[in-house]
Design a protein around this motif. Structure first.
Motif, mmCIF file in Angstrom:
data_model
loop_
_atom_site.group_PDB
_atom_site.id
_atom_site.type_symbol
_atom_site.label_atom_id
_atom_site.label_comp_id
_atom_site.label_asym_id
_atom_site.label_seq_id
_atom_site.Cartn_x
_atom_site.Cartn_y
_atom_site.Cartn_z
ATOM 1 N N THR A 77 -31.506 20.199 6.723
ATOM 2 C CA THR A 77 -31.957 19.708 5.542
ATOM 3 C C THR A 77 -30.486 18.741 5.548
ATOM 4 O O THR A 77 -29.313 18.730 6.413
ATOM 5 C CB THR A 77 -31.297 21.293 4.698
ATOM 6 O OG1 THR A 77 -30.083 21.619 5.048
ATOM 7 C CG2 THR A 77 -32.792 22.030 4.778
ATOM 8 N N ASP A 78 -30.481 17.977 4.487
ATOM 9 C CA ASP A 78 -29.806 16.926 4.306
ATOM 10 C C ASP A 78 -29.075 17.678 3.785
ATOM 11 O O ASP A 78 -28.256 18.428 2.574
ATOM 12 C CB ASP A 78 -29.994 16.413 3.138
ATOM 13 C CG ASP A 78 -29.032 15.201 2.427
ATOM 14 O OD1 ASP A 78 -28.234 14.901 3.452
ATOM 15 O OD2 ASP A 78 -29.376 13.616 2.039
ATOM 16 N N ASP A 79 -27.226 18.420 4.057
ATOM 17 C CA ASP A 79 -26.202 18.513 4.210
ATOM 18 C C ASP A 79 -24.819 18.296 3.206
ATOM 19 O O ASP A 79 -24.174 17.942 3.261
ATOM 20 C CB ASP A 79 -25.494 19.574 5.049
ATOM 21 C CG ASP A 79 -24.931 20.763 4.805
ATOM 22 O OD1 ASP A 79 -25.015 21.289 3.426
ATOM 23 O OD2 ASP A 79 -24.113 20.923 5.327
ATOM 24 N N THR A 80 -25.071 16.613 2.638
ATOM 25 C CA THR A 80 -24.208 15.376 2.710
ATOM 26 C C THR A 80 -23.122 16.609 1.188
ATOM 27 O O THR A 80 -22.250 15.541 1.292
ATOM 28 C CB THR A 80 -25.223 14.396 1.861
ATOM 29 O OG1 THR A 80 -25.731 13.853 3.179
ATOM 30 C CG2 THR A 80 -23.720 13.187 1.342
ATOM 31 N N ALA A 81 -24.185 17.227 0.408
ATOM 32 C CA ALA A 81 -23.079 16.899 -1.221
ATOM 33 C C ALA A 81 -21.956 18.132 -0.069
ATOM 34 O O ALA A 81 -20.924 18.084 -0.586
ATOM 35 C CB ALA A 81 -23.864 17.639 -2.261
ATOM 36 N N ARG A 82 -22.291 19.014 0.581
ATOM 37 C CA ARG A 82 -21.020 19.873 0.648
ATOM 38 C C ARG A 82 -20.728 19.800 1.430
ATOM 39 O O ARG A 82 -19.584 20.334 1.643
ATOM 40 C CB ARG A 82 -22.129 20.642 1.282
ATOM 41 C CG ARG A 82 -21.214 22.909 1.940
ATOM 42 C CD ARG A 82 -21.797 23.654 2.112
ATOM 43 N NE ARG A 82 -22.227 23.407 4.162
ATOM 44 C CZ ARG A 82 -21.908 23.964 4.479
ATOM 45 N NH1 ARG A 82 -20.874 24.661 4.437
ATOM 46 N NH2 ARG A 82 -22.317 23.379 6.264
ATOM 47 N N ARG A 83 -21.217 19.112 2.452
ATOM 48 C CA ARG A 83 -20.112 18.606 3.837
ATOM 49 C C ARG A 83 -19.023 17.828 3.147
ATOM 50 O O ARG A 83 -18.063 17.761 3.371
ATOM 51 C CB ARG A 83 -20.934 17.805 4.378
ATOM 52 C CG ARG A 83 -20.514 17.087 5.658
ATOM 53 C CD ARG A 83 -21.322 16.143 6.744
ATOM 54 N NE ARG A 83 -22.268 14.694 6.301
ATOM 55 C CZ ARG A 83 -23.195 14.963 6.381
ATOM 56 N NH1 ARG A 83 -24.175 15.664 6.353
ATOM 57 N NH2 ARG A 83 -23.778 13.850 5.596
ATOM 58 N N GLN A 84 -19.715 17.098 2.017
ATOM 59 C CA GLN A 84 -18.252 15.872 1.534
ATOM 60 C C GLN A 84 -16.952 16.718 1.179
ATOM 61 O O GLN A 84 -16.153 16.507 0.878
ATOM 62 C CB GLN A 84 -19.088 14.952 0.513
ATOM 63 C CG GLN A 84 -19.427 13.740 1.048
ATOM 64 C CD GLN A 84 -20.183 12.809 -0.701
ATOM 65 O OE1 GLN A 84 -20.316 13.617 -1.660
ATOM 66 N NE2 GLN A 84 -20.751 12.002 0.032
ATOM 67 N N ARG A 85 -17.250 17.961 0.537
ATOM 68 C CA ARG A 85 -16.453 19.251 0.172
ATOM 69 C C ARG A 85 -15.340 19.174 1.318
ATOM 70 O O ARG A 85 -14.558 19.763 1.298
ATOM 71 C CB ARG A 85 -17.295 20.315 -0.988
ATOM 72 C CG ARG A 85 -17.413 19.534 -1.811
ATOM 73 C CD ARG A 85 -17.920 20.818 -2.871
ATOM 74 N NE ARG A 85 -19.045 21.495 -2.661
ATOM 75 C CZ ARG A 85 -20.170 21.951 -2.274
ATOM 76 N NH1 ARG A 85 -20.894 20.642 -3.676
ATOM 77 N NH2 ARG A 85 -21.151 22.626 -2.295
ATOM 78 N N VAL A 86 -16.788 20.000 2.090
ATOM 79 C CA VAL A 86 -15.975 20.787 3.568
ATOM 80 C C VAL A 86 -14.892 18.506 3.974
ATOM 81 O O VAL A 86 -13.460 20.102 4.353
ATOM 82 C CB VAL A 86 -16.727 20.743 4.175
ATOM 83 C CG1 VAL A 86 -16.535 21.692 5.593
ATOM 84 C CG2 VAL A 86 -17.751 22.351 3.753
ATOM 85 N N VAL A 87 -15.377 17.944 3.730
ATOM 86 C CA VAL A 87 -14.200 17.174 4.718
ATOM 87 C C VAL A 87 -13.410 16.781 4.255
ATOM 88 O O VAL A 87 -12.180 17.135 4.560
ATOM 89 C CB VAL A 87 -15.073 15.613 4.928
ATOM 90 C CG1 VAL A 87 -14.076 14.552 4.858
ATOM 91 C CG2 VAL A 87 -17.018 15.673 6.276
ATOM 92 N N ALA A 88 -13.292 16.869 2.685
ATOM 93 C CA ALA A 88 -12.248 16.887 1.760
ATOM 94 C C ALA A 88 -11.285 18.181 1.675
ATOM 95 O O ALA A 88 -9.948 17.596 2.124
ATOM 96 C CB ALA A 88 -12.491 16.664 0.651
ATOM 97 N N GLN A 89 -11.911 19.258 1.716
ATOM 98 C CA GLN A 89 -11.210 20.374 2.760
ATOM 99 C C GLN A 89 -10.490 20.783 3.449
ATOM 100 O O GLN A 89 -9.016 20.892 3.701
ATOM 101 C CB GLN A 89 -11.785 21.599 2.091
ATOM 102 C CG GLN A 89 -10.499 22.775 2.283
ATOM 103 C CD GLN A 89 -10.071 23.017 1.274
ATOM 104 O OE1 GLN A 89 -9.678 22.460 0.096
ATOM 105 N NE2 GLN A 89 -9.126 23.827 1.610
ATOM 106 N N TRP A 90 -10.931 19.965 5.115
ATOM 107 C CA TRP A 90 -10.586 19.759 5.993
ATOM 108 C C TRP A 90 -9.303 18.587 5.949
ATOM 109 O O TRP A 90 -8.211 19.060 6.780
ATOM 110 C CB TRP A 90 -11.863 19.762 6.544
ATOM 111 C CG TRP A 90 -11.638 21.192 7.655
ATOM 112 C CD1 TRP A 90 -12.633 21.587 7.298
ATOM 113 C CD2 TRP A 90 -11.559 21.595 8.979
ATOM 114 N NE1 TRP A 90 -12.587 23.018 8.217
ATOM 115 C CE2 TRP A 90 -11.800 22.489 8.990
ATOM 116 C CE3 TRP A 90 -10.244 20.924 9.923
ATOM 117 C CZ2 TRP A 90 -11.698 23.164 10.217
ATOM 118 C CZ3 TRP A 90 -9.704 21.799 11.529
ATOM 119 C CH2 TRP A 90 -10.718 23.261 10.864
#
Length: 197
Positions: free
Chosen positions: A175-188
């Motif tokens: 599935t397209d996980d773009t929205a969640r991925r952007q939040r995870v990238v910012a946190q990392w």
């Protein structure tokens, strides 16, 4: 008077050969990403690249040769693009590293991994390729993050980032996980700022 030197005569042929090889490699990655290992044959790749099966086999005698070379080629292209990134801050670096694992190259590599788990002749080639690509990606990540691996825990922190990025790539396969991925990238990126400074 009309005499062509050997080097001049060969150059166009060598250029055509390189262009054919490149088309085959790009077509192989696209086929793996779209159709998986079972649906990606030399014939399918040759057709997609617009060359004959014989031309494909001239460049890559076996299916394994073609697909491992294809993943290696695109990994090298992606590494070159990463190395060329201007220093833009850790969030941009983390996002660029995560992008490695969310595009067609990762999907193609994933198909090779699955095939290698079941095919003995492919396994050593894929294992060696992945080890080499992994070392290079880690080295580039260290450079881009300006991480000092002489400090305790820094090497593991960078490797954790790459492992997390691979996990995000797996989550994105279905599935397209773009929205969640952007939040995870910012946190990392924020975590890395704390860990690496």
């Amino acid at each position: 008077m009309g005499v062509v030197t050997p080097s001049t005569d060969r150059t166009p042929k060598q250029d055509r050969s390189r262009a054919t090889r490149r088309r085959l490699l790009e077509a192989a990655v696209a086929c793996l990403a779209e159709h998986g290992w079972a649906g990606s044959t030399v014939s399918v790749v040759a057709e997609r690249a617009g060359v004959s099966r014989g031309a494909a086999q001239h460049h890559f005698p076996t299916r394994e040769d073609l697909f491992t070379a294809a993943v290696e080629y695109v990994a090298e292209e992606r590494s070159a693009a990463l190395r060329a990134l201007p220093v833009q801050g850790r969030t941009a670096v983390v996002a660029a590293l995560v992008d490695l694992y969310t595009g067609p190259l990762f999907r193609a590599a994933l198909q090779l991994w699955v095939a290698a788990s079941n095919e003995e002749q492919l396994r050593p080639r894929v294992t060696e390729l992945e080890a080499r690509v992994g070392r290079e990606t880690h080295r580039i990540a260290v450079e881009l993050l300006t991480a000092d691996e002489t400090r305790p825990g820094v090497r593991e922190t960078v490797q954790g980032l790459l492992d997390m990025a691979r996990g995000l790539g797996l989550a994105n396969v279905l599935t397209d996980d773009t929205a969640r991925r952007q939040r995870v990238v910012a946190q990392w990126a924020a975590l890395l700022d704390d860990a690496l400074n």
